[in-house]
Design a protein around this motif. Sequence first.
Motif, PDB file in Angstrom:
ATOM      1  N   ALA A 114       0.823  -1.215   0.000  1.00 36.35           N
ATOM      2  CA  ALA A 114       0.000   0.000   0.000  1.00 36.35           C
ATOM      3  C   ALA A 114       0.851   1.257   0.000  1.00 36.35           C
ATOM      4  O   ALA A 114       0.417   2.313  -0.475  1.00 36.35           O
ATOM      5  CB  ALA A 114      -0.929  -0.001   1.212  1.00 36.35           C
ATOM      6  N   ARG A 115       2.063   1.157   0.523  1.00 36.17           N
ATOM      7  CA  ARG A 115       2.930   2.331   0.594  1.00 36.17           C
ATOM      8  C   ARG A 115       3.277   2.871  -0.785  1.00 36.17           C
ATOM      9  O   ARG A 115       3.655   4.034  -0.938  1.00 36.17           O
ATOM     10  CB  ARG A 115       4.211   1.979   1.357  1.00 36.17           C
ATOM     11  CG  ARG A 115       4.989   3.204   1.852  1.00 36.17           C
ATOM     12  CD  ARG A 115       6.292   2.807   2.510  1.00 36.17           C
ATOM     13  NE  ARG A 115       6.935   3.894   3.219  1.00 36.17           N
ATOM     14  CZ  ARG A 115       7.603   4.885   2.643  1.00 36.17           C
ATOM     15  NH1 ARG A 115       7.694   4.928   1.323  1.00 36.17           N
ATOM     16  NH2 ARG A 115       8.169   5.835   3.365  1.00 36.17           N
ATOM     17  N   ASN A 116       3.157   2.018  -1.814  1.00 31.48           N
ATOM     18  CA  ASN A 116       3.398   2.497  -3.177  1.00 31.48           C
ATOM     19  C   ASN A 116       2.462   3.645  -3.536  1.00 31.48           C
ATOM     20  O   ASN A 116       2.843   4.555  -4.279  1.00 31.48           O
ATOM     21  CB  ASN A 116       3.225   1.354  -4.172  1.00 31.48           C
ATOM     22  CG  ASN A 116       4.383   0.376  -4.144  1.00 31.48           C
ATOM     23  OD1 ASN A 116       5.479   0.682  -4.601  1.00 31.48           O
ATOM     24  ND2 ASN A 116       4.154  -0.804  -3.606  1.00 31.48           N
ATOM     25  N   VAL A 117       1.235   3.605  -3.021  1.00 27.24           N
ATOM     26  CA  VAL A 117       0.286   4.686  -3.292  1.00 27.24           C
ATOM     27  C   VAL A 117       0.770   5.984  -2.651  1.00 27.24           C
ATOM     28  O   VAL A 117       0.705   7.062  -3.260  1.00 27.24           O
ATOM     29  CB  VAL A 117      -1.116   4.315  -2.768  1.00 27.24           C
ATOM     30  CG1 VAL A 117      -2.087   5.467  -2.954  1.00 27.24           C
ATOM     31  CG2 VAL A 117      -1.628   3.057  -3.467  1.00 27.24           C
ATOM     32  N   VAL A 118       1.281   5.879  -1.415  1.00 28.84           N
ATOM     33  CA  VAL A 118       1.823   7.062  -0.747  1.00 28.84           C
ATOM     34  C   VAL A 118       3.015   7.613  -1.526  1.00 28.84           C
ATOM     35  O   VAL A 118       3.169   8.831  -1.677  1.00 28.84           O
ATOM     36  CB  VAL A 118       2.221   6.730   0.708  1.00 28.84           C
ATOM     37  CG1 VAL A 118       2.912   7.915   1.380  1.00 28.84           C
ATOM     38  CG2 VAL A 118       0.994   6.315   1.518  1.00 28.84           C
ATOM     39  N   THR A 119       3.834   6.719  -2.051  1.00 26.89           N
ATOM     40  CA  THR A 119       5.000   7.163  -2.834  1.00 26.89           C
ATOM     41  C   THR A 119       4.562   7.882  -4.102  1.00 26.89           C
ATOM     42  O   THR A 119       5.167   8.893  -4.491  1.00 26.89           O
ATOM     43  CB  THR A 119       5.888   5.956  -3.190  1.00 26.89           C
ATOM     44  OG1 THR A 119       6.294   5.300  -1.989  1.00 26.89           O
ATOM     45  CG2 THR A 119       7.126   6.398  -3.945  1.00 26.89           C
ATOM     46  N   ILE A 120       3.522   7.380  -4.756  1.00 27.32           N
ATOM     47  CA  ILE A 120       3.011   8.046  -5.957  1.00 27.32           C
ATOM     48  C   ILE A 120       2.598   9.479  -5.626  1.00 27.32           C
ATOM     49  O   ILE A 120       2.952  10.428  -6.336  1.00 27.32           O
ATOM     50  CB  ILE A 120       1.822   7.267  -6.547  1.00 27.32           C
ATOM     51  CG1 ILE A 120       2.291   5.935  -7.139  1.00 27.32           C
ATOM     52  CG2 ILE A 120       1.101   8.094  -7.618  1.00 27.32           C
ATOM     53  CD1 ILE A 120       1.168   4.993  -7.523  1.00 27.32           C
ATOM     54  N   VAL A 121       1.860   9.657  -4.536  1.00 23.10           N
ATOM     55  CA  VAL A 121       1.409  11.002  -4.148  1.00 23.10           C
ATOM     56  C   VAL A 121       2.596  11.852  -3.706  1.00 23.10           C
ATOM     57  O   VAL A 121       2.661  13.061  -4.005  1.00 23.10           O
ATOM     58  CB  VAL A 121       0.352  10.916  -3.036  1.00 23.10           C
ATOM     59  CG1 VAL A 121      -0.112  12.307  -2.630  1.00 23.10           C
ATOM     60  CG2 VAL A 121      -0.839  10.078  -3.494  1.00 23.10           C
TER      61      VAL A 121
END
Length: 214
Positions: free
Chosen positions: A22-29
């Motif tokens: 899920a942290r990939n989504v935070v990285t995208i943002v």
Amino acid sequence: MVLVTAGLALAIVFWNASWRPARNVVTIVHEAGHAVVALLAGRRLSSIRLHSDTSGVTVSRGRTEGPGMVCTALAGYLAPSVLGLVFAALLLGDRVGTVLIVCAALLLGVLVMIRNLYGVLSLVITGGVLFAVSWLATAEVKAAFAYLITWFLLVGGVRPVFELQRKRRRGQARDSDADQLHRLTGAPGLFWVAVFAAINTGALAIASAWLLLP
């Protein structure tokens, strides 16, 4: 629904097995935050890369110092929480559709600038989930998804700040945003970590008051 999605977001963020993907989504943002502020500061955006260890790099061209570069470096860790706060404000006005449209626009904007295969894969998977919910789900599921995204960004914006400081303590993040800000401004890296933490926890507190209090 608000309470259930808040609890689910907390579980995703604080359970390591779910946090890693899920942290990939935070990285995208996070990287989108760097990119947007770089453009607003008059810098030229070159590329965005997302890595399998959930790190990312945004490269922009322009002056190597000054307010524009400071704001660009500052934006990454603040972006998820600030976007979560904006989404919370939209949900107060029952603008579920707007939340989903902003998510789609953000993913498309990052996709245009992505320059590595893993980054493309991350965006395609995330975009696929968003597309499925936006076009196939009922109105109730869309609303729950929008609340889940909002809570996830708000809570997920806080954890990386503490992870950053742990890495800095071990000497594993010498080129982090906080250390870049130290070199740009002279203020200690720990000061900038504290700024990230204060703003992100503040955003979480404000949004929680909006969404949970009558």
